[in-house]
Design a protein around this motif. Structure first.
Motif, PDB file in Angstrom:
ATOM      1  N   VAL A  44       0.855  -1.179   0.000  1.00 19.53           N
ATOM      2  CA  VAL A  44       0.000   0.000   0.000  1.00 19.53           C
ATOM      3  C   VAL A  44       0.898   1.238   0.000  1.00 19.53           C
ATOM      4  CG1 VAL A  44      -0.236   0.078   2.531  1.00 19.53           C
ATOM      5  CG2 VAL A  44      -2.009   1.071   1.098  1.00 19.53           C
ATOM      6  N   ASP A  45       0.497   2.246  -0.774  1.00 18.84           N
ATOM      7  CA  ASP A  45       1.238   3.504  -0.812  1.00 18.84           C
ATOM      8  C   ASP A  45       0.936   4.304   0.444  1.00 18.84           C
ATOM      9  OD1 ASP A  45       2.101   2.697  -3.296  1.00 18.84           O
ATOM     10  OD2 ASP A  45       0.817   4.063  -4.418  1.00 18.84           O
ATOM     11  N   SER A  47       1.161   8.132   2.279  1.00 18.09           N
ATOM     12  CA  SER A  47       1.275   9.572   1.997  1.00 18.09           C
ATOM     13  C   SER A  47       2.340  10.200   2.896  1.00 18.09           C
ATOM     14  CB  SER A  47      -0.072  10.260   2.215  1.00 18.09           C
ATOM     15  OG  SER A  47      -0.405  10.212   3.578  1.00 18.09           O
ATOM     16  N   GLU A  52      -2.291   5.664   4.935  1.00 18.70           N
ATOM     17  CA  GLU A  52      -2.394   4.841   3.737  1.00 18.70           C
ATOM     18  C   GLU A  52      -3.229   5.568   2.695  1.00 18.70           C
ATOM     19  OE1 GLU A  52      -3.833   0.957   4.754  1.00 18.70           O
ATOM     20  OE2 GLU A  52      -2.123   0.560   6.059  1.00 18.70           O
ATOM     21  N   ILE A  53      -2.800   5.483   1.428  1.00 15.95           N
ATOM     22  CA  ILE A  53      -3.529   6.141   0.337  1.00 15.95           C
ATOM     23  C   ILE A  53      -4.629   5.194  -0.136  1.00 15.95           C
ATOM     24  CG2 ILE A  53      -3.351   7.056  -2.005  1.00 15.95           C
ATOM     25  CD1 ILE A  53      -0.456   7.887  -1.280  1.00 15.95           C
ATOM     26  N   SER A  56      -4.808   2.245  -3.172  1.00 15.19           N
ATOM     27  CA  SER A  56      -3.463   1.869  -3.626  1.00 15.19           C
ATOM     28  C   SER A  56      -3.058   0.459  -3.196  1.00 15.19           C
ATOM     29  CB  SER A  56      -2.433   2.878  -3.108  1.00 15.19           C
ATOM     30  OG  SER A  56      -2.324   2.787  -1.691  1.00 15.19           O
ATOM     31  N   GLU A  58      -2.583  -3.477  -2.903  1.00 16.80           N
ATOM     32  CA  GLU A  58      -2.482  -4.645  -3.782  1.00 16.80           C
ATOM     33  C   GLU A  58      -2.128  -5.850  -2.912  1.00 16.80           C
ATOM     34  OE1 GLU A  58       0.190  -4.285  -7.105  1.00 16.80           O
ATOM     35  OE2 GLU A  58      -0.164  -2.137  -7.223  1.00 16.80           O
ATOM     36  N   VAL A 147       7.865   7.221  -4.153  1.00 17.83           N
ATOM     37  CA  VAL A 147       6.651   6.830  -3.454  1.00 17.83           C
ATOM     38  C   VAL A 147       7.044   5.980  -2.257  1.00 17.83           C
ATOM     39  CG1 VAL A 147       4.477   5.559  -3.640  1.00 17.83           C
ATOM     40  CG2 VAL A 147       5.355   6.823  -5.611  1.00 17.83           C
ATOM     41  N   ILE A 149       6.193   3.049   0.229  1.00 13.85           N
ATOM     42  CA  ILE A 149       5.363   1.843   0.137  1.00 13.85           C
ATOM     43  C   ILE A 149       5.511   1.030   1.418  1.00 13.85           C
ATOM     44  CG2 ILE A 149       5.002  -0.339  -1.089  1.00 13.85           C
ATOM     45  CD1 ILE A 149       6.110   1.073  -3.569  1.00 13.85           C
TER      46      ILE A 149
END
Length: 158
Positions: A44-45, A47, A52-53, A56, A58, A147, A149
């Motif tokens: 997860v991305d 910010s 967590e964004i 995003s 997976e 980014v 992660i």
């Protein structure tokens, strides 16, 4: 004057007695010694503010035989990771240290050494490792973007 001295002394004694001593870091290598199989991983991305964004996330399933990854943590602080795929297998050697709930890996990959730090939790035969890293991607306009992660790996003792 004596009253001020007693007040200051009493204040200092209260502060010193209420201060909690830092817990000493403990080597906790025994908790993860053994062979583990990666069952799933989620990404997860994150910010800039650490949240967590949304959208995003997976998830990857590694539990099927065509694509497996194992990690073996040895008592001497070394280990080996093997990625099994249809096309063959990739083997990575590493050293590791465990301090409380923190794991530090130094992975050897084609002569390059990669340092990875993360938190871990072990619950019986299950091990969860969470790593936050910065990934830099090239953009179509020639620039790049970094980014943050968060990767969470779920492993099961073999």
């Amino acid at each position: 004057m004596k009253k001020i001295f007693y007040v200051i002394t009493l204040s200092i004694l209260c502060m010193l007695s209420s201060c909690e001593k830092d817990k000493p870091e403990t080597e906790n290598t025994e908790t993860i010694v053994g062979k583990w199989e990666l069952m799933s991983a989620s990404y997860v991305d994150i910010s800039k503010d650490g949240s967590e964004i949304p959208g995003s996330a997976e998830e990857e399933d590694f539990s099927h035989e065509a694509r497996r990854t194992t990690y073996e943590f040895k008592k001497d602080g070394t280990g080996v990771s093997v990625e099994y795929e249809d096309s063959g297998e990739e083997v990575y050697h590493f050293e590791y240290r465990v301090k409380d709930d923190l794991i530090i890996l130094n992975v050897h990959d084609d002569g390059e050494q990669i340092k990875i730090e993360g938190k871990f939790v072990r619950n019986g035969n299950n091990l969860i490792i969470e790593v936050i890293s910065d990934e830099t991607y090239d953009l179509p306009n020639g620039g790049s973007e970094t980014v943050r992660i968060k990767e969470t790996m779920h492993l099961k003792r073999m």
